[in-house]
Design an enzyme around this catalytic site. Structure first.
Site, short mmCIF file in Angstrom:
data_model
loop_
_atom_site.label_atom_id
_atom_site.label_comp_id
_atom_site.label_asym_id
_atom_site.label_seq_id
_atom_site.Cartn_x
_atom_site.Cartn_y
_atom_site.Cartn_z
N GLY A 156 -1.41 -57.73 -2.11
CA GLY A 156 -0.87 -59.01 -1.64
C GLY A 156 -1.51 -59.33 -0.30
O GLY A 156 -2.57 -58.81 0.05
N ARG A 157 -0.82 -60.17 0.47
CA ARG A 157 -1.36 -60.58 1.78
C ARG A 157 -1.70 -59.37 2.64
O ARG A 157 -2.77 -59.28 3.23
CB ARG A 157 -0.30 -61.37 2.56
N ILE A 158 -0.76 -58.43 2.73
CA ILE A 158 -0.96 -57.27 3.62
C ILE A 158 -2.02 -56.34 3.05
O ILE A 158 -2.90 -55.86 3.78
CB ILE A 158 0.38 -56.54 3.87
N ARG A 238 7.95 -49.93 2.16
CA ARG A 238 9.33 -49.50 2.31
C ARG A 238 9.39 -48.04 1.89
O ARG A 238 8.70 -47.61 0.96
CB ARG A 238 10.28 -50.34 1.45
N GLU A 267 16.02 -44.64 6.53
CA GLU A 267 15.84 -44.87 7.97
C GLU A 267 17.18 -45.05 8.65
O GLU A 267 18.05 -45.71 8.08
CB GLU A 267 15.00 -46.15 8.18
N HIS A 285 8.80 -47.12 12.25
CA HIS A 285 8.76 -48.49 11.71
C HIS A 285 8.21 -49.48 12.75
O HIS A 285 8.90 -50.43 13.15
CB HIS A 285 10.16 -48.93 11.22
N GLY A 287 5.57 -51.37 12.32
CA GLY A 287 4.72 -52.37 11.64
C GLY A 287 4.44 -53.65 12.42
O GLY A 287 3.29 -54.03 12.59
C1 8YV Z 1 9.80 -55.82 10.36
C2 8YV Z 1 8.83 -55.32 8.10
O1 8YV Z 1 9.61 -55.71 11.70
O2 8YV Z 1 8.64 -57.68 7.98
C3 8YV Z 1 9.01 -56.65 7.46
O3 8YV Z 1 9.49 -56.64 6.31
O4 8YV Z 1 8.73 -54.34 7.45
C4 8YV Z 1 8.79 -55.07 9.57
O5 8YV Z 1 7.54 -55.03 10.08
C5 8YV Z 1 11.16 -55.33 10.05
O6 8YV Z 1 11.29 -54.80 8.79
C6 8YV Z 1 12.10 -56.47 10.17
O7 8YV Z 1 12.13 -57.20 9.00
#
Ligand code: 8YV
Length: 318
Positions: A156-158, A238, A267, A285, A287
């Site tokens: 996907g995008r990521i 996830r 988590e 986490h 990200g």
């Molecule tokens: C978020 C993430 O910062 O955007 C998401 O789904 O996984 C993270 O990078 C966090 O989960 C808040 O939604």
């Protein structure tokens, strides 16, 4: 004035913008909402801006069958903490924040890929321990990542943003698995038919599928068994997409080279067995953890609320 609950402290600019549009209640707590808080919020507010960990389950909606709230504008792209079907069944719209998270999440994937391949966390622990005896030619040899094969699970995008970085930055060849056919992977990349084929061929595997009941334990013991013994597994999606116990066994036995994780099954609980291993890199986490990214995510969630209450379709409906 429309009453909004924001479930966690957010960057100042987001709160300020929200206050310019809505009657805002800011929940000043960094922990997820409790069940009681979620039920009360559904009754007391017109809209809620929840985030990761606020478990709006079918149970919660069953207890509030006629909520005052009409929208959950999630902060974050992942919305596996919300039972969307149950939310919709009681008249709620759900939105998320794709796009705002893409580059930062891809950056964390590359961070973990390099940290795991080059044993960076282990090396850092060695230096901090005071036990480093000095450089020598065969010390702490890792996997040379440049030019290797990256396998992306979920294009996907990521996934695409990770593939671009790995290909253009590190000369990696890209193979991937995606449930549906991907017409434009944006870099030269081979789509394979099964996860097993990707696991088998890749030197580094990155998991970039959304969390959902359909992807729970998508990467199980069987999938891990396909990996080469020098290969690394990276998860930025996830935690429960990977069977954590199976991963711990694979790492413990040296079945795979290493792993880099930004997300976990429960988590913030991380099994002691995982924390004890040297061949796994563990991030909390991170990200999207950069102020401008979190601000963009907040602004996107607000845009969704503004559009919704103006009677328009929000851009990021899920
Ligand atoms: C978020 C993430 O910062 O955007 C998401 O789904 O996984 C993270 O990078 C966090 O989960 C808040 O939604």
């Amino acid at each position: 004035m429309t009453k909004i609950l924001i479930s966690r402290p957010l960057p100042d600019a987001v709160i300020e913008a929200a206050r310019g549009r809505f009657d805002v209640t800011l929940r000043d707590d960094t922990q997820p909402m409790t069940d009681a808080e979620m039920r009360d919020a559904l009754v007391a507010y017109d809209g809620i801006l929840p985030t990761l960990g606020d478990r709006f389950s079918a149970d919660i909606f069953a207890q509030v069958p006629n909520p005052r709230a009409k929208i959950l504008a999630n902060f974050g792209v992942g919305y596996n903490h919300i039972d969307v079907a149950a939310a919709k069944s009681v008249g709620l719209t759900v939105t998320n924040t794709p796009g705002a998270v893409t580059d930062a999440t891809a950056d964390i994937a590359l961070t973990l890929m390099l940290m795991s391949a080059r044993r960076a966390a282990e090396g850092e622990r060695l230096v901090r321990s005071g036990n480093w005896q000095g450089w020598h030619p065969v010390q702490m040899l890792g996997l040379h990542m440049s030019g290797k094969i990256l396998g992306v699970i979920g294009m996907g995008r990521i996934g695409k943003a990770i593939a671009r970085r790995a290909h253009h930055g590190f000369g990696m060849d890209i193979i991937f698995y995606n449930r549906s056919q991907v017409a434009d992977a944006e870099v030269a990349a081979g789509q394979l038919d099964t996860i097993a084929e990707v696991m088998k061929a890749a030197d580094v595997v990155v998991i970039a599928v959304p969390g959902s009941p359909a992807t729970h334990h998508l990467i199980d013991a069987e999938a891990l068994a396909e990996m080469q013994d020098h290969a690394h597994l990276i998860n930025i999606s996830r935690g429960d997409v990977v069977d954590e116990d199976a991963l711990i066994s694979a790492l413990k036995s040296g079945r795979i080279g290493g792993a880099g994780l930004d997300v976990y099954e429960n988590e913030p609980e991380i099994p002691a067995a995982l924390r004890a291993l040297d061949n796994v890199t563990l991030l909390p986490h991170l990200g999207t953890a950069a102020l401008e990214v979190r601000t963009d995510m907040g602004m996107m969630a607000l845009d969704n609320l503004v559009a919704f209450f103006a009677g328009e379709a929000p851009l990021n409906l899920v």
